[in-house]
Scaffold this motif. Structure first.
Motif, mmCIF file in Angstrom:
data_model
loop_
_atom_site.group_PDB
_atom_site.id
_atom_site.type_symbol
_atom_site.label_atom_id
_atom_site.label_comp_id
_atom_site.label_asym_id
_atom_site.label_seq_id
_atom_site.Cartn_x
_atom_site.Cartn_y
_atom_site.Cartn_z
ATOM 1 N N CYS A 216 0.988 -1.202 -0.095
ATOM 2 C CA CYS A 216 -0.437 0.144 0.532
ATOM 3 C C CYS A 216 0.603 1.371 0.129
ATOM 4 C CB CYS A 216 -0.862 -0.025 0.867
ATOM 5 S SG CYS A 216 -1.778 1.628 1.406
ATOM 6 N N CYS A 219 0.074 3.263 3.735
ATOM 7 C CA CYS A 219 0.748 2.727 5.076
ATOM 8 C C CYS A 219 1.697 1.632 5.268
ATOM 9 C CB CYS A 219 -1.341 2.168 5.496
ATOM 10 S SG CYS A 219 -1.325 -0.149 4.495
ATOM 11 N N CYS A 256 -3.665 0.101 0.217
ATOM 12 C CA CYS A 256 -4.327 -1.810 0.582
ATOM 13 C C CYS A 256 -6.219 -1.471 0.695
ATOM 14 C CB CYS A 256 -4.234 -1.357 1.971
ATOM 15 S SG CYS A 256 -4.796 -0.757 3.175
ATOM 16 N N ASP A 259 -7.771 1.318 3.799
ATOM 17 C CA ASP A 259 -6.534 3.164 3.010
ATOM 18 C C ASP A 259 -7.741 3.600 1.713
ATOM 19 O OD1 ASP A 259 -5.430 3.464 5.471
ATOM 20 O OD2 ASP A 259 -3.762 2.617 4.276
HETATM 21 ZN ZN LIG Z 1 -2.870 1.055 3.306
#
Ligand SMILES: [Zn+2]
Length: 298
Positions: A216, A219, A256, A259
């Motif tokens: 991701c 993050c 992800c 997110d």
């Molecule tokens: Zn993420």
């Protein structure tokens, strides 16, 4: 399944002709020629390990001997950044360090700028890196040919420079929500989603997924692995297409699922958008810098 041996070059083609054939602009090759044997022997170009035409194509010279056949695919792994580092020091050769660095930069340029990759397969006597007495003896290329198939940069570690190139266009290693929509649509139940209202270039999505390399971009967490082994992340247009955001790699992030939902619905979604815009701006700057570095300028 392609046999590795079918890639072994049989002809001793000229680098100039192959680079031109692969889409590299050979204008300066001719203009800057000072070699009395003619422009095709221009030393500024003909010993290079890679050629980058910004915005168009990247060409790598790869040794046939270093290619592997793995699970039906032809690959090459290596690390030209480490190779460049090995040419520092008293016995180091400056031009090899420059060429290795340029090749490493070209890999990054291909990844960030989503450039098609072509490979000139070379064969001959490769420099023996392991023997300290012979490691300064230059390699001798005897045969070279342009692989008609394009290649894909299937892995690149920005931190170390480790790479994996795979022959062919490989898209199924990383998938996103639109791939899943495709699968759903090909099944018996037709599912219409609002996300298909705008056309999204699959090449852009795939390039972003490759750039994210399964993590991701917000993050850093790894996307989940699917049944077939592909890694799932969702592609997100940071400036929405509905707001006239571009459908290009500098306006798309791989996130992800959590997110991705946050980017749309969280209380702090504007902060997330700013964070992603900053990340993509940084990538655009890196891409511009690489463009400068990869051109054959010395
Ligand atoms: Zn993420």
């Amino acid at each position: 399944m392609v046999e590795l041996a079918s890639l072994k070059p049989q002809k001793s083609c000229n680098v100039f002709d192959l680079a031109e054939q692969a889409g590299f602009d050979v204008g300066d090759w001719i203009a800057s020629s000072t070699d009395k044997r003619g422009h095709k022997a221009n030393p500024k170009y003909c010993y290079e390990w890679s050629f980058t035409e910004p915005g168009k194509v990247v060409i790598f010279n790869l040794w046939y001997q270093n290619m592997l056949h793995e699970n039906g695919l032809i690959k090459q792994r290596g690390n030209f950044r480490a190779d460049a580092a090995s040419h520092r020091g008293p016995n180091g050769k400056t031009q090899w360090r420059t060429r290795a660095t340029r090749l490493d930069n070209a890999l990054q340029a291909a990844l960030i700028g989503n450039l098609p990759i072509r490979v000139i397969v070379v064969d001959g006597k490769q420099r023996d890196k392991t023997d300290p007495n012979k490691s300064t003896e230059a390699s001798k290329v005897r045969k070279r040919e342009l692989d008609p198939e394009p290649w894909t940069l299937t892995a690149y570690d920005m931190a170390t420079g480790k790479f994996e190139l795979t022959r062919g266009i490989l898209d199924q290693e990383f998938v996103d929500q639109f791939d899943m929509d495709q699968l759903a649509k090909s099944g018996p139940k037709k599912i219409e989603t609002s996300s298909s209202a705008y056309y999204r270039d699959p090449k852009v999505r795939k390039a972003v997924l490759r750039r994210a390399n399964g993590m991701c971009e917000l993050c850093g967490a790894k996307g989940f692995e699917m049944a077939g082994g592909a890694v799932y992340l969702e592609t997100h247009h940071v400036i929405p297409l509905a707001d006239r955001g571009d459908d290009d790699v500098f306006n798309v992030a791989a996130l992800c699922p959590n997110d991705h939902r946050r980017a749309h619905y969280a209380q702090r979604k504007d902060d997330i958008q700013q964070e992603l815009l900053a990340l993509l701006r940084q990538l655009r700057i890196s891409n511009e810098r690489l463009r400068q570095r990869v051109v054959n300028s010395d």
